[in-house]
Scaffold this motif. Structure first.
Motif, PDB file in Angstrom:
ATOM      1  N   ALA A 114       5.081  -7.291  -0.395  1.00  0.00           N
ATOM      2  CA  ALA A 114       4.617  -8.304  -1.346  1.00  0.00           C
ATOM      3  C   ALA A 114       4.070  -7.663  -2.606  1.00  0.00           C
ATOM      4  CB  ALA A 114       3.551  -9.179  -0.697  1.00  0.00           C
ATOM      5  N   VAL A 115       3.344  -6.565  -2.466  1.00  0.00           N
ATOM      6  CA  VAL A 115       2.810  -5.853  -3.638  1.00  0.00           C
ATOM      7  C   VAL A 115       3.957  -5.309  -4.489  1.00  0.00           C
ATOM      8  CG1 VAL A 115       1.515  -3.821  -4.379  1.00  0.00           C
ATOM      9  CG2 VAL A 115       0.578  -5.323  -2.607  1.00  0.00           C
ATOM     10  N   VAL A 121      -1.032 -13.086  -2.723  1.00  0.00           N
ATOM     11  CA  VAL A 121      -1.129 -11.661  -2.374  1.00  0.00           C
ATOM     12  C   VAL A 121      -2.593 -11.279  -2.144  1.00  0.00           C
ATOM     13  CG1 VAL A 121      -0.779  -9.316  -3.235  1.00  0.00           C
ATOM     14  CG2 VAL A 121       1.023 -11.030  -3.536  1.00  0.00           C
ATOM     15  N   ILE A 122      -3.483 -11.796  -2.998  1.00  0.00           N
ATOM     16  CA  ILE A 122      -4.908 -11.493  -2.840  1.00  0.00           C
ATOM     17  C   ILE A 122      -5.448 -12.057  -1.527  1.00  0.00           C
ATOM     18  CG2 ILE A 122      -7.213 -11.975  -3.765  1.00  0.00           C
ATOM     19  CD1 ILE A 122      -5.732  -9.836  -5.317  1.00  0.00           C
ATOM     20  N   ILE A 123      -5.090 -13.287  -1.194  1.00  0.00           N
ATOM     21  CA  ILE A 123      -5.573 -13.874   0.057  1.00  0.00           C
ATOM     22  C   ILE A 123      -4.983 -13.136   1.258  1.00  0.00           C
ATOM     23  CG2 ILE A 123      -5.647 -15.971   1.467  1.00  0.00           C
ATOM     24  CD1 ILE A 123      -7.485 -16.063  -0.960  1.00  0.00           C
ATOM     25  N   ALA A 124      -3.718 -12.738   1.166  1.00  0.00           N
ATOM     26  CA  ALA A 124      -3.115 -11.947   2.242  1.00  0.00           C
ATOM     27  C   ALA A 124      -3.873 -10.633   2.428  1.00  0.00           C
ATOM     28  CB  ALA A 124      -1.644 -11.678   1.930  1.00  0.00           C
ATOM     29  N   TRP A 125      -4.250 -10.007   1.325  1.00  0.00           N
ATOM     30  CA  TRP A 125      -5.031  -8.767   1.382  1.00  0.00           C
ATOM     31  C   TRP A 125      -6.363  -8.997   2.086  1.00  0.00           C
ATOM     32  CZ3 TRP A 125      -8.922  -7.923  -2.895  1.00  0.00           C
ATOM     33  CH2 TRP A 125      -9.669  -6.759  -2.684  1.00  0.00           C
ATOM     34  N   SER A 163      -1.183  -2.629  15.962  1.00  0.00           N
ATOM     35  CA  SER A 163      -1.020  -4.082  16.065  1.00  0.00           C
ATOM     36  C   SER A 163      -0.971  -4.768  14.707  1.00  0.00           C
ATOM     37  CB  SER A 163      -2.160  -4.678  16.897  1.00  0.00           C
ATOM     38  OG  SER A 163      -3.414  -4.448  16.271  1.00  0.00           O
ATOM     39  N   LEU A 164      -1.358  -4.046  13.654  1.00  0.00           N
ATOM     40  CA  LEU A 164      -1.354  -4.635  12.317  1.00  0.00           C
ATOM     41  C   LEU A 164      -0.205  -4.121  11.452  1.00  0.00           C
ATOM     42  CD1 LEU A 164      -5.170  -4.630  11.410  1.00  0.00           C
ATOM     43  CD2 LEU A 164      -3.800  -6.509  12.319  1.00  0.00           C
ATOM     44  N   ASN A 165       0.647  -3.300  12.015  1.00  0.00           N
ATOM     45  CA  ASN A 165       1.733  -2.708  11.217  1.00  0.00           C
ATOM     46  C   ASN A 165       2.647  -3.764  10.604  1.00  0.00           C
ATOM     47  OD1 ASN A 165       2.327   0.474  12.959  1.00  0.00           O
ATOM     48  ND2 ASN A 165       0.714  -0.189  11.567  1.00  0.00           N
ATOM     49  N   GLU A 166       2.945  -4.814  11.374  1.00  0.00           N
ATOM     50  CA  GLU A 166       3.790  -5.892  10.838  1.00  0.00           C
ATOM     51  C   GLU A 166       3.201  -6.447   9.543  1.00  0.00           C
ATOM     52  OE1 GLU A 166       4.635 -10.623  11.781  1.00  0.00           O
ATOM     53  OE2 GLU A 166       4.069  -9.309  13.445  1.00  0.00           O
ATOM     54  N   PHE A 167       1.894  -6.626   9.521  1.00  0.00           N
ATOM     55  CA  PHE A 167       1.251  -7.265   8.384  1.00  0.00           C
ATOM     56  C   PHE A 167       1.044  -6.283   7.224  1.00  0.00           C
ATOM     57  CE2 PHE A 167      -0.356  -9.233  12.358  1.00  0.00           C
ATOM     58  CZ  PHE A 167       0.445 -10.370  12.299  1.00  0.00           C
ATOM     59  N   ALA A 181      -6.557  -1.525 -10.859  1.00  0.00           N
ATOM     60  CA  ALA A 181      -7.696  -1.371  -9.938  1.00  0.00           C
ATOM     61  C   ALA A 181      -7.545  -2.302  -8.738  1.00  0.00           C
ATOM     62  CB  ALA A 181      -9.002  -1.661 -10.669  1.00  0.00           C
ATOM     63  N   THR A 182      -7.062  -3.507  -8.995  1.00  0.00           N
ATOM     64  CA  THR A 182      -6.863  -4.465  -7.904  1.00  0.00           C
ATOM     65  C   THR A 182      -5.784  -3.976  -6.941  1.00  0.00           C
ATOM     66  OG1 THR A 182      -7.553  -6.311  -9.308  1.00  0.00           O
ATOM     67  CG2 THR A 182      -6.236  -6.849  -7.362  1.00  0.00           C
ATOM     68  N   LEU A 183      -4.675  -3.494  -7.482  1.00  0.00           N
ATOM     69  CA  LEU A 183      -3.617  -2.962  -6.618  1.00  0.00           C
ATOM     70  C   LEU A 183      -4.109  -1.752  -5.836  1.00  0.00           C
ATOM     71  CD1 LEU A 183      -0.360  -3.233  -8.785  1.00  0.00           C
ATOM     72  CD2 LEU A 183      -1.373  -4.893  -7.209  1.00  0.00           C
ATOM     73  N   ASN A 184      -4.967  -0.967  -6.444  1.00  0.00           N
ATOM     74  CA  ASN A 184      -5.535   0.187  -5.750  1.00  0.00           C
ATOM     75  C   ASN A 184      -6.363  -0.253  -4.545  1.00  0.00           C
ATOM     76  OD1 ASN A 184      -6.502   3.040  -5.488  1.00  0.00           O
ATOM     77  ND2 ASN A 184      -8.444   2.132  -6.099  1.00  0.00           N
ATOM     78  N   GLU A 185      -7.168  -1.313  -4.719  1.00  0.00           N
ATOM     79  CA  GLU A 185      -7.958  -1.832  -3.606  1.00  0.00           C
ATOM     80  C   GLU A 185      -7.059  -2.332  -2.479  1.00  0.00           C
ATOM     81  OE1 GLU A 185     -11.497  -2.029  -3.221  1.00  0.00           O
ATOM     82  OE2 GLU A 185     -11.277  -0.523  -4.802  1.00  0.00           O
ATOM     83  N   ILE A 186      -5.999  -3.025  -2.848  1.00  0.00           N
ATOM     84  CA  ILE A 186      -5.071  -3.542  -1.838  1.00  0.00           C
ATOM     85  C   ILE A 186      -4.404  -2.399  -1.086  1.00  0.00           C
ATOM     86  CG2 ILE A 186      -2.943  -4.865  -1.500  1.00  0.00           C
ATOM     87  CD1 ILE A 186      -3.756  -6.558  -3.937  1.00  0.00           C
ATOM     88  N   ASN A 187      -3.967  -1.384  -1.817  1.00  0.00           N
ATOM     89  CA  ASN A 187      -3.294  -0.248  -1.186  1.00  0.00           C
ATOM     90  C   ASN A 187      -4.214   0.512  -0.236  1.00  0.00           C
ATOM     91  OD1 ASN A 187      -0.738  -0.645  -2.325  1.00  0.00           O
ATOM     92  ND2 ASN A 187      -1.304   0.434  -4.206  1.00  0.00           N
TER      93      ASN A 187
END
Length: 601
Positions: free
Chosen positions: A495-496, A532-536, A484-488, A467-473
């Motif tokens: 990272a995922v 990974v969570i903070i990056a998300w 402008s956000l493609n790099e990130f 579920a967490t990975l789903n939210e990130i995706n």
């Protein structure tokens, strides 16, 4: 110097842009509220913080509680400050109307408490533990116990604690020895000792309601034989007034590096006839009930880590903007004016690191607070269950990441201020000391890492993990629509993928290798997942900022959103790459620590 406690624009951003808290008023529980009432509560908390807590903040730190052998002594200014909080209703803001509460959304109550935590430090811990104690009883206790103990706690007449740790068992709760024997009236008599009990004794309330873990005589060994009891400092008379002493004796105080405003106590229960205890729920289910309060407390600890990081950042930022010192390397004229230290690139580096930690951590804890609300008040049973799954999985990270990186932010705040940061005429060294305890409180980082990888990841066919990975995706997909956000978004996608590969490797190690070896680097896994969570969450903030900039806001907001995007860039370019080190350690099942022998030290 007079410094704003927090960046109010950022708090507004978190509440109303990132998490859209205004939408909560559509839920039946919050239909009496609107953005104005939310802000009124926050402003009330700010006013109380400024009037009652800020003037005594340093005194709370420098004048620790004392024990004269009979009673505890606190500085006299703390009691009226806490009474002001109770009188405002903020102490029970989230409670039901019929319990005297405001039915305020937790995320708004948490935002209001930010001011009180920064100004009063752990002086507010008495109230926070009391709220968590009352919430546990509301969830698991009988109506009689709720009627007797919860209302006085929410009114501020009584305060509450959680009493788990013992001198001989520490975090190993399965080895606790406090015992309970059933008496002729159907209650229980408890005897034993507890240590490090925050708020375990004081004179701030009429009574103290301890929630105590104990083993009923004849119960199974280990965690399956633990029960939970309400054990008040004083028993009550039939009319609810304070009655006789209940043999809860203060054996002594601990004197801490930080968090000094709140007593840390050693308590002795039932040295003569046994302390009267009232069973919560069923026998031998105590640890399950206590986890209700522990998980709430873990979010509180993570919030403390984030808030103190925010406070230190705000203070050192203001200092850097106003402290002239030196000249830029490009300036060769010794007679030219000095520049404020914020013009030095290395100072900006340290400020940007603080911003990335503090605002990333605040986003995390507020997200966790919103999930705790969603699991109770979301529109459908499916949404409530999904929120519970996410929160249960993320709790170790919500507790730990701010607790580890909050003190790092505070360390940078001290460094930015140089010698001024290291003296107690400025509060940043106090923020650091107060924050350092958070990595220990409510389960150390190592314990949280074991909980994450051995329980939370595989639990229910990896439901929470997936579920967490789903939210990130989902967030990555939204970010991919913004050039402008493609790099990130690409970096987070990578990272995922790395996290998924590492998770599979660690789970395989746990089933095929020496389990102790497989878990030797569990903290690296928690650190990796946390980053990974903070990056998300930074990418989520970046999406909001990018869309807001497209609307061409006024200059102050333009600067604010650019600041968000620069902190996002910092985290992705400087912090997120660190996961490759943890990934290598975990995938190789590195045995460096495991192979070290005690004798070699």
């Amino acid at each position: 110097m007079a410094v704003a406690m927090i960046n109010e624009r950022d708090l507004e951003f978190m509440l109303y842009e990132l998490f859209d808290s205004e939408q909560l008023i559509k839920r039946p529980r919050y239909q009496d509220h609107d953005r104005q009432t939310f802000n009124e509560v926050i402003n009330t908390a700010k006013a109380i913080a400024e009037k009652h807590f800020l003037p005594i903040r340093q005194k709370l730190d420098t004048h620790q509680p004392t024990f004269d052998g009979k009673k505890v002594h606190l500085i006299p200014e703390l009691k009226p400050a806490i009474e002001a909080v109770n009188a405002s209703g903020i102490g029970s803001a989230m409670a039901d109307y019929d319990l005297g509460g405001m039915q305020l959304p937790p995320i708004v109550a948490s935002a209001a408490a930010t001011y009180l935590t920064i100004a009063g430090g752990v002086g507010m811990g008495y109230n926070m533990l009391t709220t968590a104690n009352a919430n546990l009883l509301l969830a698991h206790a009988s109506k009689d116990l709720i009627d007797t103990w919860v209302k006085p706690m929410l009114d501020g007449r009584f305060m509450g604690t959680m009493a788990m740790t013992e001198p001989g068992s520490g975090s190993g709760l399965g080895d606790l020895s406090t015992k309970a024997v059933k008496d002729s009236e159907g209650n229980y008599r408890l005897s034993g000792s507890k240590i490090f009990i925050s708020g375990g004794d004081h004179d701030l309330s009429e009574n103290i309601v301890h929630l105590v873990l104990a083993r009923i005589q004849g119960a199974p060994k280990g965690v399956k034989g633990i029960s939970l009891f309400v054990v008040p400092k004083f028993l009550l008379n039939d009319d609810g007034s304070i009655g006789e002493d209940n043999e809860v004796a203060l054996a002594g105080l601990f004197h801490k590096m930080g968090g000094r405003a709140q007593t840390s106590t050693a308590l002795s229960f039932g040295e003569k006839n046994g302390s009267v205890g009232y069973l919560v729920g069923e026998e031998n289910h105590g640890l399950k009930y206590m986890f209700h309060m522990m998980n709430e407390a873990r979010i509180m600890v993570g919030t403390s880590g984030a808030v103190l990081a925010t406070a230190g950042f705000q203070y050192s930022l203001d200092y850097a903007k106003n402290r002239p010192q030196g000249r830029l390397p490009s300036c060769k004229d010794p007679l030219s004016p000095m520049v404020n230290i914020i013009e030095h690139a290395d100072v900006r580096r340290m400020l940007l690191a603080q911003k990335s930690y503090a605002e990333g951590a605040m986003a995390l804890v507020l997200y966790g607070t919103q999930l705790s609300d969603d699991e109770k008040t979301a529109a459908t049973p499916e949404q409530r269950a999904y929120a519970h799954t996410l929160l249960d999985f993320l709790t170790p990270i919500i507790k730990t990441w701010p607790s580890e990186y909050g003190p790092k932010a505070n360390s940078y705040a001290i460094q930015v201020m140089g010698g001024h940061g290291y003296i107690n005429e400025h509060p940043v060294e106090m923020f650091y000391r107060d924050n350092r305890l958070n990595a220990i409180h409510e389960g150390t980082t190592g314990i949280q890492s074991l909980d994450l990888i051995t329980r939370k990841v595989p639990m229910n066919n990896m439901e929470g993990y997936l579920a967490t990975l789903n939210e990130i995706n989902q967030t990555i997909a939204l970010a991919q629509e913004l050039d402008s956000l493609n790099e990130f978004s690409d970096e987070l996608l990578s990272a995922v993928s790395m996290l998924k590969h590492t998770t599979k490797a660690v789970l395989t190690d746990m089933s095929t290798k020496n389990i102790d070896l497989a878990l030797a680097n569990s903290v690296s896994y928690l650190s990796m997942f946390g980053h990974v969570i903070i990056a998300w969450l930074w990418l989520k903030q970046g999406i909001v900022a990018t869309k807001a900039l497209a609307a061409k806001p006024h200059q102050d907001d333009t600067d604010f959103y650019h600041g968000k995007l620069q902190a996002l860039q910092y985290f992705y370019r400087i912090e997120l790459p660190q996961i490759t080190v943890w990934e290598k350690t975990l995938n190789s099942t590195d045995s460096t620590s495991f192979d070290m022998k005690a004798a070699w030290f």
